[in-house]
Design a protein around this motif. Structure first.
Motif, PDB file in Angstrom:
ATOM      1  N   MET A 124       0.841  -1.170   0.000  1.00 24.81           N
ATOM      2  CA  MET A 124       0.000   0.000   0.000  1.00 24.81           C
ATOM      3  C   MET A 124       0.891   1.240   0.000  1.00 24.81           C
ATOM      4  SD  MET A 124      -2.595   1.399   2.939  1.00 24.81           S
ATOM      5  CE  MET A 124      -4.022   0.486   2.477  1.00 24.81           C
ATOM      6  N   TYR A 125       0.543   2.196  -0.822  1.00 27.70           N
ATOM      7  CA  TYR A 125       1.267   3.461  -0.914  1.00 27.70           C
ATOM      8  C   TYR A 125       0.852   4.378   0.234  1.00 27.70           C
ATOM      9  CZ  TYR A 125       2.598   8.048  -2.642  1.00 27.70           C
ATOM     10  OH  TYR A 125       3.117   9.309  -2.764  1.00 27.70           O
ATOM     11  N   THR A 126       1.802   5.004   0.886  1.00 28.39           N
ATOM     12  CA  THR A 126       1.514   5.944   1.964  1.00 28.39           C
ATOM     13  C   THR A 126       1.992   7.326   1.535  1.00 28.39           C
ATOM     14  OG1 THR A 126       1.823   4.209   3.607  1.00 28.39           O
ATOM     15  CG2 THR A 126       1.914   6.481   4.390  1.00 28.39           C
ATOM     16  N   PRO A 127       1.065   8.278   1.389  1.00 25.80           N
ATOM     17  CA  PRO A 127       1.481   9.619   0.973  1.00 25.80           C
ATOM     18  C   PRO A 127       2.242  10.340   2.086  1.00 25.80           C
ATOM     19  CG  PRO A 127      -0.855   9.604   1.478  1.00 25.80           C
ATOM     20  CD  PRO A 127      -0.371   8.185   1.599  1.00 25.80           C
ATOM     21  N   THR A 128       3.275  11.050   1.706  1.00 27.30           N
ATOM     22  CA  THR A 128       4.040  11.852   2.661  1.00 27.30           C
ATOM     23  C   THR A 128       4.305  13.228   2.060  1.00 27.30           C
ATOM     24  OG1 THR A 128       6.119  10.998   1.791  1.00 27.30           O
ATOM     25  CG2 THR A 128       5.223   9.884   3.717  1.00 27.30           C
ATOM     26  N   PRO A 129       4.240  14.271   2.878  1.00 31.56           N
ATOM     27  CA  PRO A 129       4.571  15.599   2.375  1.00 31.56           C
ATOM     28  C   PRO A 129       6.058  15.671   2.048  1.00 31.56           C
ATOM     29  CG  PRO A 129       3.547  15.704   4.569  1.00 31.56           C
ATOM     30  CD  PRO A 129       3.842  14.277   4.277  1.00 31.56           C
ATOM     31  N   SER A 130       6.400  16.358   0.977  1.00 30.88           N
ATOM     32  CA  SER A 130       7.811  16.527   0.654  1.00 30.88           C
ATOM     33  C   SER A 130       8.013  17.744  -0.233  1.00 30.88           C
ATOM     34  CB  SER A 130       8.369  15.281  -0.045  1.00 30.88           C
ATOM     35  OG  SER A 130       7.808  15.138  -1.325  1.00 30.88           O
ATOM     36  N   VAL A 131       9.204  18.302  -0.128  1.00 33.42           N
ATOM     37  CA  VAL A 131       9.625  19.397  -0.999  1.00 33.42           C
ATOM     38  C   VAL A 131      11.055  19.103  -1.401  1.00 33.42           C
ATOM     39  CG1 VAL A 131      10.128  21.858  -1.167  1.00 33.42           C
ATOM     40  CG2 VAL A 131       8.110  21.089   0.100  1.00 33.42           C
ATOM     41  N   ARG A 132      11.304  19.086  -2.688  1.00 34.47           N
ATOM     42  CA  ARG A 132      12.638  18.834  -3.225  1.00 34.47           C
ATOM     43  C   ARG A 132      12.996  20.021  -4.116  1.00 34.47           C
ATOM     44  NH1 ARG A 132      11.303  14.915  -6.416  1.00 34.47           N
ATOM     45  NH2 ARG A 132      11.662  16.051  -8.307  1.00 34.47           N
ATOM     46  N   ALA A 133      14.132  20.632  -3.868  1.00 38.22           N
ATOM     47  CA  ALA A 133      14.546  21.799  -4.650  1.00 38.22           C
ATOM     48  C   ALA A 133      15.968  21.629  -5.157  1.00 38.22           C
ATOM     49  CB  ALA A 133      14.445  23.062  -3.798  1.00 38.22           C
TER      50      ALA A 133
END
Length: 141
Positions: free
Chosen positions: A1-10
């Motif tokens: 099962m996929y678990t969404p996680t907040p992320s920011v990649r710059a």
């Protein structure tokens, strides 16, 4: 099962992850604010801007139906993501990708009723086809 996680990649120096998620939240309607930036939001806070926010608990709040029939319950998260581009005050440009999620999909339905969303159809297909009722359920709806 996929678990969404907040992320920011710059790629390079960029505003804070919270600032980028604030912008994403405003564009998607998750954050209702007239402030152009999180820094100018007057101290307001939103869980959507927290990259350490834990995954949604989709298996809570079980409901017991009070009628005869075969029922299924479902819940889901909607993931939102976007590429971004930011121009620094010195003229340098930074690009990256941000994503987060909102929990906005849940329901309780009867296997004999026609599902009203793609998530409900998938849940009905999995739950009602296996319920042992001898009927295929509403998956073809």
């Amino acid at each position: 099962m996929y678990t969404p996680t907040p992320s920011v990649r710059a790629e390079g120096p960029a505003p804070s992850a919270a600032e980028i998620l604030f912008s994403l939240g405003r564009k998607t309607g998750e954050i209702d604010s007239d402030a152009p930036t999180l820094a100018e939001a007057g101290g307001d806070t939103w869980a959507f801007t927290d990259v350490r926010q834990p995954a949604p608990e989709l298996d809570k709040d079980r409901v017991t139906p009070h009628a005869a029939g075969e029922f299924y319950q479902y819940a889901g998260a909607r993931e939102v993501s976007a590429d971004f581009r930011y121009t620094c005050p010195d003229g340098r440009t930074v690009s990256g990708h941000a994503r987060n999620w909102t929990v906005d999909l849940a329901g309780l339905a009867d296997c004999d009723e026609r599902p009203d969303s793609s998530l409900a159809r998938e849940a009905a297909r999995r739950a009602c086809d296996q319920a042992g009722s001898g009927t295929p359920g509403p998956s073809g709806a």
